[in-house]
Write a protein that holds these residues in place. Structure first.
Motif: not given
Length: 284
Positions: A228-251
């Motif tokens: 979380x400390x370096x999320x401003x440079x480490x959050x990318x499309x693949x991780x966002x898709x996993x968190x929002x698409x799969x975990x969040x159910x927004x397919x």
């Protein structure tokens, strides 16, 4: 013999493309892919109004660009180094050592990186802390995190990618090196005037293919190393898709992002190939 390869790509690569239609629908499990209501480009409009979306796309591009530009020469240099080695026992040992990381999962490599660079009990900080007066937060500093990310990617893939260049080097006519030696050329001149020009078509093809992955940062590597400390440079499309698409159910939203990512990759491959064609080295 080629039939299994064709079937693999048809079943696992081309057939799933039909699922991209959910990027234009409000997908839900009850109605399924074809029964879900059509929403057109609403998912794409919603996508680019998401918080930090521009930052996520920027991070994806920057990390991938660094992997391509910084990491691309290493397999070439490694292949040339192995090709020039004359002691067979030394060559075999080096090959085994540099190929081994490719077979390790990123979970294992992530554990090794934490063991080495951890701020509390890392091996590096064990030696640096007495010199600096305090431990350095390698994994919590954006600059050092990016350096570790790129370096670990090179370490894992350089040996395996070098195999392609070694195959290209094996096809070079030894008579060219013998003629150069008779003309008084040293090892560096042979590499510059014979080795590199001979494998240039392979280098260009590999570069064009790597450009197509500029928008695709490996999920495993980022997910294992990020915090979380370096999320401003480490959050990318693949991780966002996993968190929002799969975990969040927004397919549908995740599919829209994947569609956008693939479109950019296709555009970059076409442009890279057009540039290569100017030098008669295009992929098609």
């Amino acid at each position: 013999m080629f039939a299994p390869v064709v079937l693999y790509f048809l079943i696992f690569r081309y057939a799933p493309m039909a699922g991209l239609v959910i990027a234009f629908k409000n997908y839900n499990f009850h109605d399924g892919i074809w029964g879900s209501p059509w929403v057109g480009l609403d998912n794409f409009r919603l996508l680019f109004t998401q918080p930090k979306m521009i930052e996520i796309i920027r991070n994806t591009f920057v990390l991938s660009f660094l992997q391509v530009i910084v990491g691309f020469p290493f397999p070439i240099l490694l292949a040339i180094f192995l090709n020039e080695a004359r002691k067979m026992w030394f060559k075999r040992i080096v090959q085994t050592v540099v190929y081994l990381p490719h077979f390790l999962h990123w979970v294992i490599i992530g554990g090794l990186i934490i063991l080495i660079f951890s701020q509390e009990k890392g091996i590096v900080n064990h030696w640096l802390a007495p010199l600096l007066g305090s431990a350095f937060p390698f994994l919590y500093n954006p600059t050092s995190w990016i350096a570790i990310f790129v370096g670990s990617g090179i370490w894992k893939s350089a040996g395996w990618n070098a195999i392609i260049y070694l195959a290209a080097l094996a096809a070079i006519d030894p008579a060219l090196y013998e003629s150069a030696s008779m003309d008084g050329a040293g090892k560096m001149r042979k590499i510059w005037h014979i080795t590199l020009p001979s494998i240039r078509p392979t280098i260009i093809i590999m570069f064009i293919l790597s450009v197509g992955h500029v928008m695709e940062v490996g999920f495993d590597q980022v997910y294992v190393l990020q915090n979380s400390v370096v999320s401003n440079v480490s959050e990318v499309i693949s991780t966002w898709n996993f968190k929002v698409g799969i975990n969040g159910g927004r397919f549908s939203l995740a599919a829209a992002m994947g569609f956008f990512e693939s479109f950019v990759g296709l555009f970059l491959v076409v442009m890279a190939n057009r540039i290569a064609r100017r030098f008669d080295q295009g992929l098609w």
